[in-house]
Design a protein around this motif. Structure first.
Motif, PDB file in Angstrom:
ATOM      1  N   HIS A 122       6.395  14.102   8.624  1.00  0.00           N
ATOM      2  CA  HIS A 122       5.804  13.413   7.478  1.00  0.00           C
ATOM      3  C   HIS A 122       6.884  12.696   6.681  1.00  0.00           C
ATOM      4  O   HIS A 122       6.756  11.515   6.342  1.00  0.00           O
ATOM      5  CB  HIS A 122       5.066  14.436   6.612  1.00  0.00           C
ATOM      6  N   THR A 169      -0.968  12.154   6.241  1.00  0.00           N
ATOM      7  CA  THR A 169      -1.199  12.513   4.838  1.00  0.00           C
ATOM      8  C   THR A 169      -2.649  12.914   4.589  1.00  0.00           C
ATOM      9  O   THR A 169      -2.917  13.716   3.698  1.00  0.00           O
ATOM     10  CB  THR A 169      -0.825  11.354   3.897  1.00  0.00           C
ATOM     11  N   ASP A 170      -3.582  12.364   5.374  1.00  0.00           N
ATOM     12  CA  ASP A 170      -4.996  12.702   5.184  1.00  0.00           C
ATOM     13  C   ASP A 170      -5.396  14.004   5.872  1.00  0.00           C
ATOM     14  O   ASP A 170      -6.433  14.579   5.554  1.00  0.00           O
ATOM     15  CB  ASP A 170      -5.891  11.577   5.704  1.00  0.00           C
ATOM     16  N   TYR A 217       1.983   2.617   9.676  1.00  0.00           N
ATOM     17  CA  TYR A 217       1.291   2.972   8.436  1.00  0.00           C
ATOM     18  C   TYR A 217       0.037   3.786   8.727  1.00  0.00           C
ATOM     19  O   TYR A 217      -0.262   4.762   8.018  1.00  0.00           O
ATOM     20  CB  TYR A 217       0.940   1.713   7.636  1.00  0.00           C
ATOM     21  N   ASP A 218      -0.712   3.428   9.773  1.00  0.00           N
ATOM     22  CA  ASP A 218      -1.915   4.180  10.136  1.00  0.00           C
ATOM     23  C   ASP A 218      -1.582   5.621  10.520  1.00  0.00           C
ATOM     24  O   ASP A 218      -2.279   6.553  10.124  1.00  0.00           O
ATOM     25  CB  ASP A 218      -2.659   3.496  11.293  1.00  0.00           C
ATOM     26  N   GLN A 224       0.819  -1.214   0.000  1.00  0.00           N
ATOM     27  CA  GLN A 224       0.000   0.000   0.000  1.00  0.00           C
ATOM     28  C   GLN A 224       0.852   1.262   0.000  1.00  0.00           C
ATOM     29  O   GLN A 224       0.377   2.327  -0.345  1.00  0.00           O
ATOM     30  CB  GLN A 224      -0.914   0.028   1.225  1.00  0.00           C
ATOM     31  N   LEU A 225       2.099   1.127   0.359  1.00  0.00           N
ATOM     32  CA  LEU A 225       2.996   2.272   0.459  1.00  0.00           C
ATOM     33  C   LEU A 225       3.405   2.735  -0.929  1.00  0.00           C
ATOM     34  O   LEU A 225       3.742   1.917  -1.783  1.00  0.00           O
ATOM     35  CB  LEU A 225       4.230   1.853   1.256  1.00  0.00           C
ATOM     36  N   TYR A 247       1.060   7.263   9.545  1.00  0.00           N
ATOM     37  CA  TYR A 247       1.471   7.919   8.302  1.00  0.00           C
ATOM     38  C   TYR A 247       0.237   8.358   7.504  1.00  0.00           C
ATOM     39  O   TYR A 247       0.186   9.472   6.981  1.00  0.00           O
ATOM     40  CB  TYR A 247       2.345   6.969   7.475  1.00  0.00           C
ATOM     41  N   GLN A 248      -0.767   7.490   7.428  1.00  0.00           N
ATOM     42  CA  GLN A 248      -2.002   7.830   6.718  1.00  0.00           C
ATOM     43  C   GLN A 248      -2.718   9.000   7.377  1.00  0.00           C
ATOM     44  O   GLN A 248      -3.278   9.855   6.692  1.00  0.00           O
ATOM     45  CB  GLN A 248      -2.935   6.622   6.639  1.00  0.00           C
ATOM     46  N   ARG A 249      -2.720   9.041   8.705  1.00  0.00           N
ATOM     47  CA  ARG A 249      -3.355  10.176   9.400  1.00  0.00           C
ATOM     48  C   ARG A 249      -2.680  11.485   9.036  1.00  0.00           C
ATOM     49  O   ARG A 249      -3.344  12.504   8.862  1.00  0.00           O
ATOM     50  CB  ARG A 249      -3.288   9.975  10.913  1.00  0.00           C
ATOM     51  N   TYR A 289       7.501   8.532   6.328  1.00  0.00           N
ATOM     52  CA  TYR A 289       7.587   7.874   5.024  1.00  0.00           C
ATOM     53  C   TYR A 289       8.886   7.094   4.874  1.00  0.00           C
ATOM     54  O   TYR A 289       8.879   5.919   4.475  1.00  0.00           O
ATOM     55  CB  TYR A 289       7.451   8.907   3.898  1.00  0.00           C
TER      56      TYR A 289
END
Length: 168
Positions: free
Chosen positions: A115, A154-155, A147-148, A9-10, A150-152, A119
């Motif tokens: 961030h 980026t979102d 990963y979660d 997913q990365l 990281y997603q937070r 990554y």
């Protein structure tokens, strides 16, 4: 979720671009929610990650001796490419821990540097896990947590912290 699913997913490093963080008159931050349990999982993953020697300098005495000889002879500093990433990850985790304080859940301010660090931490974990000569088997839950988070980041939208005006 398995490690392979998380790592697929990365985004690939060759196609990934970071957003432009040049916001005028303040420090851009992404406030995200983090729990103490997530932070402790990241700390455990970091300790596992830090124990890996991808260059082989620690395990190969000939390479270590040659590096020391080059350093003494030519005055070159002994530099490991992964040391800067280790320092960045430790600084990020310290910042998150400071923002969280003693609470079990809280909001931490993720900066653009955080961030980038998240990554590169994820990409390095994927690289260490897939490299045949490195034995890196991290906890799947810890990688999912990384990963979660990281997603937070980026979102989340960026906000200006400590805004200054034209009158300052």
């Amino acid at each position: 979720m398995s490690l392979e699913q998380v790592f697929t997913q990365l985004p690939a490093p060759s196609s990934h671009t970071f957003p432009d963080y040049s916001l005028p008159q303040g420090d851009p931050v992404s406030p995200i929610a983090v729990t103490r349990a997530e932070l402790s999982q990241l700390l455990d993953l970091y300790e596992t990650f830090r124990a890996v020697d991808p260059t082989g300098w620690d395990s190969n005495s000939v390479l270590g001796a040659a590096t020391t000889y080059m350093q003494r002879t030519f005055g070159l500093p002994q530099y490991r490419p992964d040391e800067q990433l280790h320092d960045d990850i430790a600084a990020m985790l310290n910042d998150f821990s400071d923002d969280l304080g003693g609470r079990s859940i809280g909001v931490v301010d993720a900066t653009p540097d955080h961030h980038w660090t998240l990554y590169f931490f994820l990409v390095s974990c994927r690289g260490y896990h897939t490299a045949p000569h490195i034995r890196f088997d991290p906890d799947e839950a810890a990688v999912e947590t990384l990963y979660d988070i990281y997603q937070r980041v980026t979102d989340q939208d960026l906000y200006v912290k400590h805004p200054s005006s034209a009158l300052d």
